[in-house]
Design an enzyme around this catalytic site. Structure first.
Site, PDB file in Angstrom:
ATOM      1  N   ALA A 149      45.459  16.385 -20.179  1.00  0.00           N
ATOM      2  CA  ALA A 149      45.244  17.378 -19.128  1.00  0.00           C
ATOM      3  C   ALA A 149      46.574  17.948 -18.655  1.00  0.00           C
ATOM      4  CB  ALA A 149      44.474  16.750 -17.961  1.00  0.00           C
ATOM      5  N   LEU A 152      48.175  20.198 -21.243  1.00  0.00           N
ATOM      6  CA  LEU A 152      47.505  21.495 -21.295  1.00  0.00           C
ATOM      7  C   LEU A 152      47.980  22.388 -20.151  1.00  0.00           C
ATOM      8  CD1 LEU A 152      45.302  23.531 -22.152  1.00  0.00           C
ATOM      9  CD2 LEU A 152      43.695  22.209 -20.755  1.00  0.00           C
ATOM     10  N   TYR A 153      47.951  21.873 -18.936  1.00  0.00           N
ATOM     11  CA  TYR A 153      48.303  22.701 -17.788  1.00  0.00           C
ATOM     12  C   TYR A 153      49.765  23.149 -17.849  1.00  0.00           C
ATOM     13  CZ  TYR A 153      43.880  20.812 -16.063  1.00  0.00           C
ATOM     14  OH  TYR A 153      42.566  20.447 -15.924  1.00  0.00           O
ATOM     15  N   ARG A 154      50.651  22.278 -18.272  1.00  0.00           N
ATOM     16  CA  ARG A 154      52.058  22.666 -18.394  1.00  0.00           C
ATOM     17  C   ARG A 154      52.226  23.743 -19.476  1.00  0.00           C
ATOM     18  NH1 ARG A 154      53.689  21.502 -13.531  1.00  0.00           N
ATOM     19  NH2 ARG A 154      54.572  19.430 -13.220  1.00  0.00           N
ATOM     20  N   PHE A 158      51.155  26.205 -15.546  1.00  0.00           N
ATOM     21  CA  PHE A 158      50.855  25.735 -14.194  1.00  0.00           C
ATOM     22  C   PHE A 158      52.088  25.067 -13.605  1.00  0.00           C
ATOM     23  CE2 PHE A 158      46.607  26.419 -15.695  1.00  0.00           C
ATOM     24  CZ  PHE A 158      45.851  26.645 -14.559  1.00  0.00           C
TER      25      PHE A 158
END
Length: 214
Positions: A149, A152-154, A158
């Site tokens: 997770a 993915l966000y990095r 994000f």
């Protein structure tokens, strides 16, 4: 492992979402590796979420119409539990945290079944859910730790809003992350049928620690 090429990404209107709540929560329980007994409380909570302003949900289904992954969220507004919790953190920590709360979409849940994780489906679902949103920013919270997770966000840009934050009623440390909309990058890369987004090495599960359906 299910291949995203064999899956179809669909939008679930609120009524259809409520009709499949048992199956949707089963995906959540499996993805988070929780004991089965936690699901009933989530059914009640998610039903209430589906009635919030500008709710949207996307799911990935296989050839038997079984749900392999899901993502949903809604417009963040005053009076919602998560909004109030992040606002509390903003007042404690200071800085520019509170400006994130002026116009945002709350990414509430993003989950992929364990046997489909690592296929890129998490990114496909996230991109499809956020495609066309009119809010300025997207915000989410996810437990601290190095995992799919977070990667993915990095990768999708994000940034930190709050780190090591404790929500009321949950002892775990969470990161609150945000980024401007729309997402950058190609919207037509290979992936699940009907999906917008690139296939990446993610099968993310991230849950906002919502406790109060009010």
């Amino acid at each position: 492992m299910s291949d995203p090429e064999t899956l179809t990404v669909l939008r679930l209107p609120p009524a259809a979402f409520r009709a499949r709540l048992d199956e949707l929560v089963d995906v959540y329980v499996a993805a988070m590796r929780y004991p089965g007994g936690v699901g009933q409380g989530r059914i009640t909570l998610w039903e209430e979420h589906s009635r919030r302003a500008h709710f949207d949900c996307v799911v990935a289904v296989d050839g038997n119409d079984a749900i392999r992954g899901l993502a949903y969220g809604y417009q963040g507004l005053p009076g919602q539990w998560w909004f109030a919790e992040v606002q509390r953190g903003a007042r404690i920590r200071g800085g520019d945290v509170e400006r994130w709360l002026t116009d945002f979409f709350e990414l509430t849940e993003l989950h992929v079944r364990p046997d489909t994780q690592g296929s890129g489906l998490g990114e496909i679902l996230l991109r499809r859910l956020l495609d066309g949103r009119t809010e300025r920013d997207v915000l989410l919270s996810t437990p601290e730790g190095e995992n799919r997770a977070w990667r993915l966000y990095r990768r999708l840009g994000f940034q930190d809003v709050l780190r090591d934050y404790r929500f009321t009623g949950d002892a775990r440390p969470f990161g609150v992350l945000g980024r401007p909309l729309p997402l950058d990058g190609s919207s037509g890369a290979s992936g699940a049928s009907g999906a917008s987004g690139a296939s990446g090495a993610s099968g993310a599960s991230g849950a906002n620690p919502e406790q109060d359906p009010a």
